[in-house]
Motif scaffolding. Structure first.
Motif, PDB file in Angstrom:
ATOM      1  N   GLN A  70      31.578  38.057 -23.243  1.00  0.00           N
ATOM      2  CA  GLN A  70      30.753  39.023 -23.462  1.00  0.00           C
ATOM      3  C   GLN A  70      32.104  38.703 -25.508  1.00  0.00           C
ATOM      4  N   GLU A  71      32.542  38.757 -25.484  1.00  0.00           N
ATOM      5  CA  GLU A  71      33.559  38.829 -26.896  1.00  0.00           C
ATOM      6  C   GLU A  71      33.403  37.585 -27.897  1.00  0.00           C
ATOM      7  N   THR A  72      33.495  36.195 -26.937  1.00  0.00           N
ATOM      8  CA  THR A  72      33.082  35.527 -27.136  1.00  0.00           C
ATOM      9  C   THR A  72      31.933  34.602 -27.236  1.00  0.00           C
ATOM     10  N   GLY A  73      30.718  35.481 -27.169  1.00  0.00           N
ATOM     11  CA  GLY A  73      29.686  34.908 -27.241  1.00  0.00           C
ATOM     12  C   GLY A  73      29.446  33.746 -25.818  1.00  0.00           C
ATOM     13  N   ASN A  74      29.915  33.391 -25.382  1.00  0.00           N
ATOM     14  CA  ASN A  74      29.733  32.663 -23.993  1.00  0.00           C
ATOM     15  C   ASN A  74      29.620  33.503 -23.094  1.00  0.00           C
ATOM     16  N   VAL A  75      28.505  33.984 -22.091  1.00  0.00           N
ATOM     17  CA  VAL A  75      27.940  34.464 -21.112  1.00  0.00           C
ATOM     18  C   VAL A  75      27.298  33.387 -20.589  1.00  0.00           C
ATOM     19  N   LEU A  76      27.105  32.922 -19.672  1.00  0.00           N
ATOM     20  CA  LEU A  76      26.598  31.956 -18.978  1.00  0.00           C
ATOM     21  C   LEU A  76      24.148  32.489 -19.173  1.00  0.00           C
ATOM     22  N   LYS A  77      24.208  31.335 -19.866  1.00  0.00           N
ATOM     23  CA  LYS A  77      22.974  31.177 -19.679  1.00  0.00           C
ATOM     24  C   LYS A  77      22.335  29.671 -19.432  1.00  0.00           C
ATOM     25  N   ASP A  78      21.313  29.403 -18.977  1.00  0.00           N
ATOM     26  CA  ASP A  78      21.226  28.268 -18.572  1.00  0.00           C
ATOM     27  C   ASP A  78      21.703  27.356 -18.254  1.00  0.00           C
ATOM     28  N   GLY A  79      22.632  26.972 -17.928  1.00  0.00           N
ATOM     29  CA  GLY A  79      24.306  26.703 -17.114  1.00  0.00           C
ATOM     30  C   GLY A  79      25.314  26.651 -18.012  1.00  0.00           C
ATOM     31  N   ILE A  80      25.371  26.822 -19.315  1.00  0.00           N
ATOM     32  CA  ILE A  80      25.889  26.768 -20.292  1.00  0.00           C
ATOM     33  C   ILE A  80      26.547  28.205 -20.250  1.00  0.00           C
ATOM     34  N   GLY A  81      27.891  28.290 -20.285  1.00  0.00           N
ATOM     35  CA  GLY A  81      29.203  29.279 -20.583  1.00  0.00           C
ATOM     36  C   GLY A  81      29.198  29.583 -19.465  1.00  0.00           C
ATOM     37  N   ILE A  82      30.476  30.759 -19.068  1.00  0.00           N
ATOM     38  CA  ILE A  82      30.950  32.263 -18.624  1.00  0.00           C
ATOM     39  C   ILE A  82      30.172  32.321 -17.116  1.00  0.00           C
ATOM     40  N   PRO A  83      30.094  32.964 -16.163  1.00  0.00           N
ATOM     41  CA  PRO A  83      28.920  33.632 -15.108  1.00  0.00           C
ATOM     42  C   PRO A  83      29.660  34.924 -15.538  1.00  0.00           C
ATOM     43  N   VAL A  84      28.971  35.979 -15.179  1.00  0.00           N
ATOM     44  CA  VAL A  84      30.202  37.143 -15.480  1.00  0.00           C
ATOM     45  C   VAL A  84      29.214  37.949 -14.345  1.00  0.00           C
ATOM     46  N   ASP A  85      30.419  38.553 -13.345  1.00  0.00           N
ATOM     47  CA  ASP A  85      30.269  39.529 -12.658  1.00  0.00           C
ATOM     48  C   ASP A  85      31.716  40.319 -12.118  1.00  0.00           C
ATOM     49  N   GLU A 130      29.190  32.003  -6.131  1.00  0.00           N
ATOM     50  CA  GLU A 130      27.471  31.968  -6.644  1.00  0.00           C
ATOM     51  C   GLU A 130      26.524  30.719  -8.107  1.00  0.00           C
ATOM     52  N   LYS A 131      27.085  32.351  -8.429  1.00  0.00           N
ATOM     53  CA  LYS A 131      26.357  32.149 -10.501  1.00  0.00           C
ATOM     54  C   LYS A 131      27.113  30.548 -10.373  1.00  0.00           C
ATOM     55  N   ALA A 132      27.919  29.933 -10.448  1.00  0.00           N
ATOM     56  CA  ALA A 132      28.287  28.329 -11.355  1.00  0.00           C
ATOM     57  C   ALA A 132      27.527  27.849  -9.595  1.00  0.00           C
ATOM     58  N   LYS A 133      28.329  28.189  -8.713  1.00  0.00           N
ATOM     59  CA  LYS A 133      26.998  27.248  -7.404  1.00  0.00           C
ATOM     60  C   LYS A 133      25.601  26.600  -8.582  1.00  0.00           C
ATOM     61  N   LYS A 134      25.357  27.363  -8.819  1.00  0.00           N
ATOM     62  CA  LYS A 134      23.327  27.632  -9.395  1.00  0.00           C
ATOM     63  C   LYS A 134      23.586  26.520 -10.150  1.00  0.00           C
ATOM     64  N   ARG A 142      41.711  28.987  -4.920  1.00  0.00           N
ATOM     65  CA  ARG A 142      40.221  28.831  -4.135  1.00  0.00           C
ATOM     66  C   ARG A 142      39.155  27.155  -4.675  1.00  0.00           C
ATOM     67  N   GLY A 143      39.341  27.276  -6.088  1.00  0.00           N
ATOM     68  CA  GLY A 143      37.928  26.202  -6.018  1.00  0.00           C
ATOM     69  C   GLY A 143      38.273  26.843  -8.106  1.00  0.00           C
ATOM     70  N   PHE A 144      37.249  26.291  -8.806  1.00  0.00           N
ATOM     71  CA  PHE A 144      37.333  26.669 -10.530  1.00  0.00           C
ATOM     72  C   PHE A 144      36.260  26.642 -10.352  1.00  0.00           C
ATOM     73  N   ILE A 145      35.633  27.621 -11.811  1.00  0.00           N
ATOM     74  CA  ILE A 145      34.445  27.211 -12.768  1.00  0.00           C
ATOM     75  C   ILE A 145      34.711  26.243 -13.883  1.00  0.00           C
ATOM     76  N   ALA A 146      34.071  25.044 -13.624  1.00  0.00           N
ATOM     77  CA  ALA A 146      34.647  24.114 -14.610  1.00  0.00           C
ATOM     78  C   ALA A 146      33.577  24.676 -15.695  1.00  0.00           C
ATOM     79  N   VAL A 147      33.626  25.097 -16.583  1.00  0.00           N
ATOM     80  CA  VAL A 147      33.382  25.473 -17.758  1.00  0.00           C
ATOM     81  C   VAL A 147      32.088  24.471 -19.318  1.00  0.00           C
ATOM     82  N   LYS A 148      30.751  24.638 -18.818  1.00  0.00           N
ATOM     83  CA  LYS A 148      30.244  23.738 -19.803  1.00  0.00           C
ATOM     84  C   LYS A 148      30.156  24.776 -20.766  1.00  0.00           C
ATOM     85  N   TYR A 149      30.539  24.407 -22.562  1.00  0.00           N
ATOM     86  CA  TYR A 149      30.934  24.754 -23.474  1.00  0.00           C
ATOM     87  C   TYR A 149      29.270  24.263 -24.430  1.00  0.00           C
TER      88      TYR A 149
END
Length: 227
Positions: free
Chosen positions: A57-72, A84-88, A163-170
């Motif tokens: 949120q602070e950096t403007g990188n909340v996940l949207k349309d596959g780009i950014g970091i999932p939040v929960d 689950e958001k990262a899988k989707k 367990r695994g990684f979220i390979a974030v797309k920026y």
């Protein structure tokens, strides 16, 4: 700086922030701005995943349309969870041996006993990867809720409790969508159909006449006094 640099800098800036402090309350507030409706947290909530959301949120990188970091607030329970958001979004890596990049997100599984088969069910903790040392074969993670504060951890490549990684797309690393080609103008390759008399004459109208005009203009631009 790149968006990945922004994420790393923000995560590092919160190192040492203790639960209940002003900084912790800011983390909670930032997370609540970014989370789904009904998924808000409080200063009494477990906050490792909330920390990741606050950084996004602070950096403007909340996940949207596959780009950014999932939040929960959950690492891996339910459809709203980080996993689950990262899988989707197609950015979940279920592979302990994956070598992360700065700005990726790690999910830990403290229940993994290190024996095969690989435990694919645990999801106990998370953090932001802030540096990767290929020579030492390890990487550094900044985590919220580590001993009731934001702390750091050094993790070996292919470590037991991964367990695994979220390979974030920026956004600044993804090529923009190509601009669609404009609709063809003028002649499009269509030949006019002659009227039943077998020829056109002065005063004829309609789409077949337009086709004829476009054909003539294509053959010799400016050949018609008015088009």
């Amino acid at each position: 700086m790149s968006r990945r640099d922004d994420v790393v800098a923000k995560a590092n800036s919160w190192v040492g922030t203790k639960k209940g402090s002003k900084g912790h309350r800011q983390i909670v507030a930032d997370y609540n701005k970014a989370c789904d409706i009904g998924r808000q947290g409080s200063v009494d909530s477990k906050w490792c995943a909330m920390f990741v959301g606050a950084v996004a949120q602070e950096t403007g990188n909340v996940l949207k349309d596959g780009i950014g970091i999932p939040v929960d607030y959950s690492c891996g329970t339910g459809k709203h969870s980080l996993i689950e958001k990262a899988k989707k979004a197609g950015i979940w890596v279920e592979n302990d041996g994956y070598i992360p990049h700065r700005g990726d997100v790690i999910i830990y599984d403290w229940g993994d006993d290190g024996n095969p088969p690989e435990d694919m069910s645990g999801h106990d903790h998370t953090g932001v990867v802030v540096s990767v040392d290929s020579n030492a074969r390890n990487f550094k993670v900044v985590e919220g809720n580590k001993s009731n504060a934001v702390g750091t951890r050094t993790v070996a490549f292919n470590g037991r409790y991964i367990r695994g990684f979220i390979a974030v797309k920026y956004a600044d690393e993804v090529a923009p969508a190509p601009t669609p080609s404009p609709e063809p103008q003028g002649y499009t390759g269509e030949f006019p159909t002659l009227p039943s008399r077998g020829y056109f004459k002065k005063g004829d109208k309609g789409k077949e006449v337009v086709k004829l005009q476009k054909l003539l203009m294509w053959i010799s631009e400016g050949c018609l006094p008015r088009f």
